[in-house]
Design an enzyme around this catalytic site. Sequence first.
Site, short mmCIF file in Angstrom:
data_model
loop_
_atom_site.label_atom_id
_atom_site.label_comp_id
_atom_site.label_asym_id
_atom_site.label_seq_id
_atom_site.Cartn_x
_atom_site.Cartn_y
_atom_site.Cartn_z
CG ASP A 89 46.58 11.35 19.36
OD1 ASP A 89 45.74 11.99 18.74
OD2 ASP A 89 47.56 10.81 18.79
CG ASP A 109 45.74 19.55 20.84
OD1 ASP A 109 45.65 18.53 20.13
OD2 ASP A 109 44.74 20.11 21.34
CG ASP A 159 46.69 14.47 14.29
OD1 ASP A 159 47.44 13.85 15.06
OD2 ASP A 159 45.55 14.08 13.97
CB SER A 160 42.46 19.44 13.26
OG SER A 160 41.82 19.14 12.04
N1 SAM Z 1 43.34 11.57 14.61
C1 SAM Z 1 42.23 12.42 14.91
C2 SAM Z 1 41.32 12.64 13.72
O1 SAM Z 1 41.74 12.44 12.58
O2 SAM Z 1 40.16 13.01 13.97
C3 SAM Z 1 42.74 13.71 15.47
C4 SAM Z 1 43.32 13.45 16.82
S1 SAM Z 1 43.83 14.78 17.74
C5 SAM Z 1 43.34 14.24 19.30
C6 SAM Z 1 42.76 16.11 17.34
C7 SAM Z 1 43.19 17.32 18.13
O3 SAM Z 1 42.88 18.54 17.44
C8 SAM Z 1 42.51 17.45 19.50
O4 SAM Z 1 43.45 17.17 20.52
C9 SAM Z 1 42.01 18.89 19.54
O5 SAM Z 1 42.20 19.50 20.81
C10 SAM Z 1 42.87 19.53 18.46
N2 SAM Z 1 42.34 20.79 17.90
C11 SAM Z 1 41.11 21.04 17.42
N3 SAM Z 1 41.01 22.32 17.00
C12 SAM Z 1 42.24 22.89 17.21
C13 SAM Z 1 42.78 24.18 16.97
N4 SAM Z 1 42.03 25.17 16.44
N5 SAM Z 1 44.08 24.41 17.29
C14 SAM Z 1 44.84 23.41 17.84
N6 SAM Z 1 44.38 22.16 18.10
C15 SAM Z 1 43.09 21.91 17.78
#
Ligand code: SAM
Length: 283
Positions: A89, A109, A159-160
């Site tokens: 985001d 991401d 920030d996953s």
């Molecule tokens: N603030 C949120 C929370 O604490 O739940 C996280 C927000 S952010 C949108 C989470 C992001 O992690 C997503 O966009 C997702 O695509 C990404 N994500 C999940 N697994 C991942 C990975 N293995 N590598 C890179 N990005 C990943």
Amino acid sequence: MNETQWIHELLDSSGSAIGFRVREHLHHEQSDFQTIDVYESTDFGRLMALDGCWMVTQRENFIYHEMLAHPALYSLEAPNHVAIIGGGDCGTLSEVLKHDSVLSAIQIDIDERVTRVSEQFFPELCASNDDPRVSLLFEDGMAWIAGCDEGSQDVILVDSTDPVGLAEELVSETFFRQCHRALSDQGIIGMQSESPLLHVELLKTLRLRLANAGYSDIRHHLFPQPCYPSGWWCITLARKSGQFQDTPCRNVNERMECRYYNAAIHQASGVYPTYLRAAFDDE
Ligand code: SAM
């Protein structure tokens, strides 16, 4: 959707739910990795959900993004190179870029669609994406960290999504060892680490894995976050060498216009409730 309705994220594991009153379903798609929904709410601005889990609200995302970025970056005199794994985001990225010492900020991401949807519906979070210091990569964070140059990053922020499915490996000891290798000598890893009320066992697991991966000190910072399970969230910091101080290691720049983070919050958020201290003392 003519009138308002309530949309709930049901949390089976904790027998609770998080609901928002919404007036419009603005977007829905199935990306290669997850469903992405955006709603217009009556009181929390726009909302983003991934696989039905609330991720971002316009009203209170600043708390999370400031707390993921600033306790870590203010634990170093001059962080120059920062990597954000996840964070699609772009809210955390916008906070990182407030630090004048930052020379490069790479965001990795796995799902480009999250960023493109955020650009469309949360432009305020993406306003810094054109900063020349920024690189947006769209790949699995596990693959990226494996190829990351040794000692190249001063701060790595994870920030996953929740540590299941796509993000499950991002809390593994292997991943933490890869981050340790990628960090500079004074480097720090920071990660969103779920709820200090609901996920104490996860926090204990993170502490064990980080210690096994060779980090010298670990610190949690707790803060309110209405859109996440229990409404109480935390980040976990670990450093490659040395010890964390209780306060920022340099003056907090008021020009950053943080709405939640400040030097007192830095210190206070690092104080643990009795049960959590006891859980960590049992290690
Ligand atoms: N603030 C949120 C929370 O604490 O739940 C996280 C927000 S952010 C949108 C989470 C992001 O992690 C997503 O966009 C997702 O695509 C990404 N994500 C999940 N697994 C991942 C990975 N293995 N590598 C890179 N990005 C990943």
